[in-house]
Design a protein around this motif. Structure first.
Motif, PDB file in Angstrom:
ATOM      1  N   TYR A   1       0.851  -1.194   0.000  1.00  0.00           N
ATOM      2  CA  TYR A   1       0.000   0.000   0.000  1.00  0.00           C
ATOM      3  C   TYR A   1       0.883   1.240   0.000  1.00  0.00           C
TER       4      TYR A   1
ATOM      5  N   LEU B   1      -3.376   4.056  -2.456  1.00  0.00           N
ATOM      6  CA  LEU B   1      -4.551   4.402  -1.655  1.00  0.00           C
ATOM      7  C   LEU B   1      -5.049   5.817  -1.935  1.00  0.00           C
TER       8      LEU B   1
ATOM      9  N   ALA C   1      -7.573  -1.862   3.929  1.00  0.00           N
ATOM     10  CA  ALA C   1      -6.212  -1.647   4.425  1.00  0.00           C
ATOM     11  C   ALA C   1      -6.244  -1.390   5.935  1.00  0.00           C
TER      12      ALA C   1
END
Lengths: 77, 77
Positions: free
Chosen positions: A7, A35, A45
């Motif tokens: 991420y 993200l 997440a």
């Protein structure tokens, strides 16, 4: 889950970490999620335990929060 | 330098991170150094930019400071 998930949010430090992670683990073993662009993935997440980016969710379910000692050059990038 | 170096200090969080890293990258690609036991390696770690453990020095010379969102269970371990 057999892949790791990386991420990030597109910052220069994230991109640098991403390159290292993909080189180390192999690009085919990592799903990369931005993200900032894919805001619909933020809840998953958070649920996985991601508190900051860049972070790597491993196949075992652990979250490795990655953090360079960011150089001035990185911050300027 | 073709190997990564994983620096740690033997704490439960470090050991957990080490297992993940070795699984992801492959144990043969990582040199593991316990800075609590091998204090003579601390200067080289500092010189490489390691500010905290666990940390992974990649073959490209970047330092990834790894940080779990440590759970209470980890802290008790």
């Amino acid at each position: 889950m057999s892949k790791s998930i990386f991420y990030h949010a597109g910052c220069p430090v994230c991109v640098s970490a991403e390159e290292d992670i993909l080189n180390l683990i192999g690009a085919s073993n990592v799903e990369v999620i931005h993200l900032g662009e894919s805001k619909e993935r933020i809840p998953e997440a958070e649920k996985a335990g991601v508190n900051s980016v860049p972070a790597l969710l491993t196949p075992s379910g652990n979250v490795l929060h990655l953090n360079f000692g960011a150089s001035i050059a990185d911050l300027k990038g």
